[in-house]
Design a protein around this motif. Sequence first.
Motif, PDB file in Angstrom:
ATOM      1  N   THR A 545       0.831  -1.212   0.000  1.00 36.95           N
ATOM      2  CA  THR A 545       0.000   0.000   0.000  1.00 36.95           C
ATOM      3  C   THR A 545       0.861   1.255   0.000  1.00 36.95           C
ATOM      4  OG1 THR A 545      -1.694  -1.193   1.245  1.00 36.95           O
ATOM      5  CG2 THR A 545      -1.851   1.197   1.206  1.00 36.95           C
ATOM      6  N   LYS A 546       1.914   1.244   0.800  1.00 42.25           N
ATOM      7  CA  LYS A 546       2.818   2.396   0.853  1.00 42.25           C
ATOM      8  C   LYS A 546       3.510   2.611  -0.493  1.00 42.25           C
ATOM      9  CE  LYS A 546       3.776   2.006   5.818  1.00 42.25           C
ATOM     10  NZ  LYS A 546       4.807   1.697   6.844  1.00 42.25           N
ATOM     11  N   VAL A 547       3.896   1.508  -1.148  1.00 39.54           N
ATOM     12  CA  VAL A 547       4.564   1.609  -2.454  1.00 39.54           C
ATOM     13  C   VAL A 547       3.621   2.205  -3.487  1.00 39.54           C
ATOM     14  CG1 VAL A 547       5.569   0.284  -4.356  1.00 39.54           C
ATOM     15  CG2 VAL A 547       6.183  -0.267  -1.990  1.00 39.54           C
ATOM     16  N   THR A 548       2.384   1.722  -3.516  1.00 39.06           N
ATOM     17  CA  THR A 548       1.421   2.248  -4.495  1.00 39.06           C
ATOM     18  C   THR A 548       1.138   3.722  -4.254  1.00 39.06           C
ATOM     19  OG1 THR A 548      -0.403   1.469  -3.107  1.00 39.06           O
ATOM     20  CG2 THR A 548       0.325   0.010  -4.871  1.00 39.06           C
ATOM     21  N   LYS A 549       1.066   4.135  -2.971  1.00 36.98           N
ATOM     22  CA  LYS A 549       0.835   5.553  -2.676  1.00 36.98           C
ATOM     23  C   LYS A 549       2.040   6.398  -3.072  1.00 36.98           C
ATOM     24  CE  LYS A 549      -2.524   5.043   1.077  1.00 36.98           C
ATOM     25  NZ  LYS A 549      -2.785   5.239   2.528  1.00 36.98           N
ATOM     26  N   ALA A 550       3.232   5.849  -2.863  1.00 37.39           N
ATOM     27  CA  ALA A 550       4.444   6.592  -3.219  1.00 37.39           C
ATOM     28  C   ALA A 550       4.547   6.777  -4.727  1.00 37.39           C
ATOM     29  CB  ALA A 550       5.674   5.858  -2.690  1.00 37.39           C
ATOM     30  N   LEU A 551       4.169   5.748  -5.476  1.00 38.64           N
ATOM     31  CA  LEU A 551       4.246   5.831  -6.943  1.00 38.64           C
ATOM     32  C   LEU A 551       3.092   6.647  -7.516  1.00 38.64           C
ATOM     33  CD1 LEU A 551       5.334   2.177  -7.779  1.00 38.64           C
ATOM     34  CD2 LEU A 551       6.733   4.232  -7.886  1.00 38.64           C
ATOM     35  N   SER A 552       1.990   6.678  -6.780  1.00 35.08           N
ATOM     36  CA  SER A 552       0.849   7.533  -7.110  1.00 35.08           C
ATOM     37  C   SER A 552       0.401   7.391  -8.563  1.00 35.08           C
ATOM     38  CB  SER A 552       1.199   8.985  -6.780  1.00 35.08           C
ATOM     39  OG  SER A 552       0.099   9.820  -6.954  1.00 35.08           O
ATOM     40  N   TRP A 553       0.551   8.475  -9.346  1.00 33.73           N
ATOM     41  CA  TRP A 553       0.002   8.496 -10.705  1.00 33.73           C
ATOM     42  C   TRP A 553       0.671   7.472 -11.616  1.00 33.73           C
ATOM     43  CZ3 TRP A 553       3.038   9.491 -14.934  1.00 33.73           C
ATOM     44  CH2 TRP A 553       4.295  10.078 -14.693  1.00 33.73           C
ATOM     45  N   VAL A 554       1.931   7.121 -11.358  1.00 40.79           N
ATOM     46  CA  VAL A 554       2.597   6.091 -12.173  1.00 40.79           C
ATOM     47  C   VAL A 554       1.873   4.757 -12.002  1.00 40.79           C
ATOM     48  CG1 VAL A 554       4.726   4.790 -12.535  1.00 40.79           C
ATOM     49  CG2 VAL A 554       4.831   7.236 -12.008  1.00 40.79           C
ATOM     50  N   TYR A 555       1.606   4.399 -10.740  1.00 40.28           N
ATOM     51  CA  TYR A 555       0.890   3.152 -10.458  1.00 40.28           C
ATOM     52  C   TYR A 555      -0.509   3.199 -11.076  1.00 40.28           C
ATOM     53  CZ  TYR A 555      -1.528  -0.543  -7.941  1.00 40.28           C
ATOM     54  OH  TYR A 555      -2.273  -1.653  -7.633  1.00 40.28           O
ATOM     55  N   THR A 556      -1.194   4.323 -10.918  1.00 36.64           N
ATOM     56  CA  THR A 556      -2.556   4.455 -11.444  1.00 36.64           C
ATOM     57  C   THR A 556      -2.572   4.299 -12.960  1.00 36.64           C
ATOM     58  OG1 THR A 556      -3.099   5.972  -9.641  1.00 36.64           O
ATOM     59  CG2 THR A 556      -4.588   5.945 -11.541  1.00 36.64           C
ATOM     60  N   THR A 557      -1.595   4.908 -13.622  1.00 37.45           N
ATOM     61  CA  THR A 557      -1.509   4.800 -15.083  1.00 37.45           C
ATOM     62  C   THR A 557      -1.308   3.351 -15.508  1.00 37.45           C
ATOM     63  OG1 THR A 557      -0.567   7.022 -15.234  1.00 37.45           O
ATOM     64  CG2 THR A 557      -0.255   5.567 -17.131  1.00 37.45           C
ATOM     65  N   ILE A 558      -0.407   2.653 -14.835  1.00 40.97           N
ATOM     66  CA  ILE A 558      -0.155   1.245 -15.177  1.00 40.97           C
ATOM     67  C   ILE A 558      -1.379   0.399 -14.868  1.00 40.97           C
ATOM     68  CG2 ILE A 558       1.277  -0.778 -14.679  1.00 40.97           C
ATOM     69  CD1 ILE A 558       3.554   1.166 -14.001  1.00 40.97           C
ATOM     70  N   PHE A 559      -2.006   0.647 -13.700  1.00 43.14           N
ATOM     71  CA  PHE A 559      -3.193  -0.119 -13.308  1.00 43.14           C
ATOM     72  C   PHE A 559      -4.302   0.009 -14.350  1.00 43.14           C
ATOM     73  CE2 PHE A 559      -7.313  -0.438 -11.122  1.00 43.14           C
ATOM     74  CZ  PHE A 559      -7.204  -1.722 -10.612  1.00 43.14           C
ATOM     75  N   HIS A 560      -4.432   1.193 -14.937  1.00 47.86           N
ATOM     76  CA  HIS A 560      -5.447   1.419 -15.968  1.00 47.86           C
ATOM     77  C   HIS A 560      -4.924   1.084 -17.369  1.00 47.86           C
ATOM     78  CE1 HIS A 560      -7.339   3.827 -12.709  1.00 47.86           C
ATOM     79  NE2 HIS A 560      -8.452   3.378 -13.267  1.00 47.86           N
ATOM     80  N   LYS A 561      -3.891   0.275 -17.412  1.00 52.33           N
ATOM     81  CA  LYS A 561      -3.351  -0.274 -18.674  1.00 52.33           C
ATOM     82  C   LYS A 561      -2.913   0.842 -19.620  1.00 52.33           C
ATOM     83  CE  LYS A 561      -7.236  -2.569 -19.255  1.00 52.33           C
ATOM     84  NZ  LYS A 561      -8.034  -2.563 -18.024  1.00 52.33           N
ATOM     85  N   PHE A 562      -2.307   1.881 -19.042  1.00 49.75           N
ATOM     86  CA  PHE A 562      -1.808   3.032 -19.794  1.00 49.75           C
ATOM     87  C   PHE A 562      -2.923   3.742 -20.568  1.00 49.75           C
ATOM     88  CE2 PHE A 562       1.910   0.358 -19.098  1.00 49.75           C
ATOM     89  CZ  PHE A 562       2.852   1.282 -18.675  1.00 49.75           C
TER      90      PHE A 562
END
Length: 641
Positions: A545-562
């Motif tokens: 959870t901490k890693v995903t929050k730290a990566l923020s928009w990068v993680y969100t972009t990847i999660f939404h398949k770019f």
Amino acid sequence: MDWTYTLAIILLPLATFLTIGLLDKSMPNKLAGVLGTASIGTAFLLSCYTAYQYFFVHGMVDGAYQKIVAFNMEWLRFTDTLHIDLGVILDPISVMMLMVVTTVSLMVHIYSNGYMHGERGFNKFFSFLSLFSFSMLGLVVATNLFQMYIFWELVGVSSFLLIGYYYEKPSAVAASKKAFITTRFADLGFLIGILLLSWYTGTFDFTELTQTTAIGGLAMAMPMGTSFLGLSIVSWALILIFMGGAGKSAMFPLHIWLPDAMEGPTPVSALIHAATMVVAGVYLVARLFPIYAIAAPDALTVVMWVGAISSLFAAIIACTQYDIKRVLAFSTMSQIGYMMLALGVSQYSEGSNLGFTASMFHLTTHAMFKALLFLGAGSIIHAVHSNSMLDMGGLRKYMPITFVTFGIAWLAICGFPGLSGFFSKDEILVAAMQHNTPVFIIAVIVAGLTAFYMSRLFFSVFFGKNTHYHHTPHESPKTMTIPLMILAFFAVFAGYIPFNEFVTSTGEPFHSHFHWNVAIPVTLIAFIGMGIAFVLYYKESEIPTKVTKALSWVYTTIFHKFYIDEIYLFVTKKILFGIVARFIAWFDRHVIDATMNGFAIVTNYVSVSIKGLQSGQIQKYGLIFLSGAIFFALVFIYLFV
């Protein structure tokens, strides 16, 4: 030897499809399952016999495996040389694919008897499974490009039917349409490529197309100036043909249908991802490989880079997904990219076809452990009634057989030493290292990412948090666990098949040895990926959870398949439908329709104006007749007297 019996391998699933389909309502469910399984089981035994006869008895002549046309009949003739035939060709890659398709399909049929038990439409499901198997088997033994295209489209129809099997769910209907429409765009390129290639070669036949003398003559026969954007017409034809393969194999940017295809029943996912639909593109390039390598190396470069980019792209996305089947779907896309890049780095010359063999080798091993992963996922979903990894954890205590077999597949795809994936991945990496350093670096990165996201999945499902289930999970019935155990056996030992002695680009066996200088560092990278996943997911932890929050928009972009899907929707809805289609609709209504309506109005006006002539009064008809006669008499007198 008379090879015509191989027709039965294809026709048995077709007969089963028709029988179960026509007797759907009157046939007991159990009988439909037994009939479908027995049919593909017989096809499997015939494929085993064919492989033995071909590889060990009759296939090799003068040190090379020959192409054998077991059956052939002319269907449509266009010119003296250009005609469409229907037949069965046996060579190393087609015999290999017969074994792969029938093996995985048999396991899926056995598994489905348990997984689909009690489902409404059970008979329909087995009928569609048989159609899918028939379509893929017809594709792999096709003697010519057009026969392959026919069965290629049948595979598309079969996938449409099976992905949308739960047709009462809007998401399943949307997914089936998405897969069908996306692959239709790709298949348009395939068809145009076939027409271009056949126009200049005068044939659809694979044997004639892939003869070295014919390929050499192809460049000589090309008219002067037949190029576009610096590439020859042959290169463009083969790139367009590959476009069809890229769509079917879900390569970037035609990959968008693959994750949504998980809406179908899990056995369907196993069949699509392991041995049928998605490997069809790899098989297509392998079938035409001599032309790609000799006449159009530029097209082979496209294959290489599309494969490499797709492999990395999918591996990155898989690291963020929580739906167990979607993780495996992106894993499939990544592994298919591996096979494509292996074909792309191959050089067609005597004794230098490691990439080709490695691609076919990985296709075979991947079919086994990926089918095992999907069927294992189905067993897990069957137990917890959810696809989300967030709803899973600690399942090793409840499902020991699934845990062990899934664990074997996990280690195999991670490239654990001694298992099948370790050997086939090593050959791909060696081929890439020898011919293209950037692609080799991408392949190494993908190996590490694969180990991470598959370990993340494994630890999250079988270890991780102690989930409180509404119903205590339990092991699946034997109809589901027996296929898991059989596939686990293949996932371990398929890597020990000496592929370089059976499947090569030239048909001639070649010597291959293990490359520890590649295997050791790549294995260490895989272990690092597994270790990171162990730290993050073996026990419940706040670190992810901490890693995903730290990566923020990068993680969100990847999660939404770019946001590729969103881009496609924007282009489709806002530009094509909102601007282009709106103008076309206006033109259709105000010009096309208005013109047709104008014709109708004029016709109606003229009709109303002259309908009085059809009054039915004899005296009027007599007057008109007499007037006409006098008129023509006066004209005659004026002109001739």
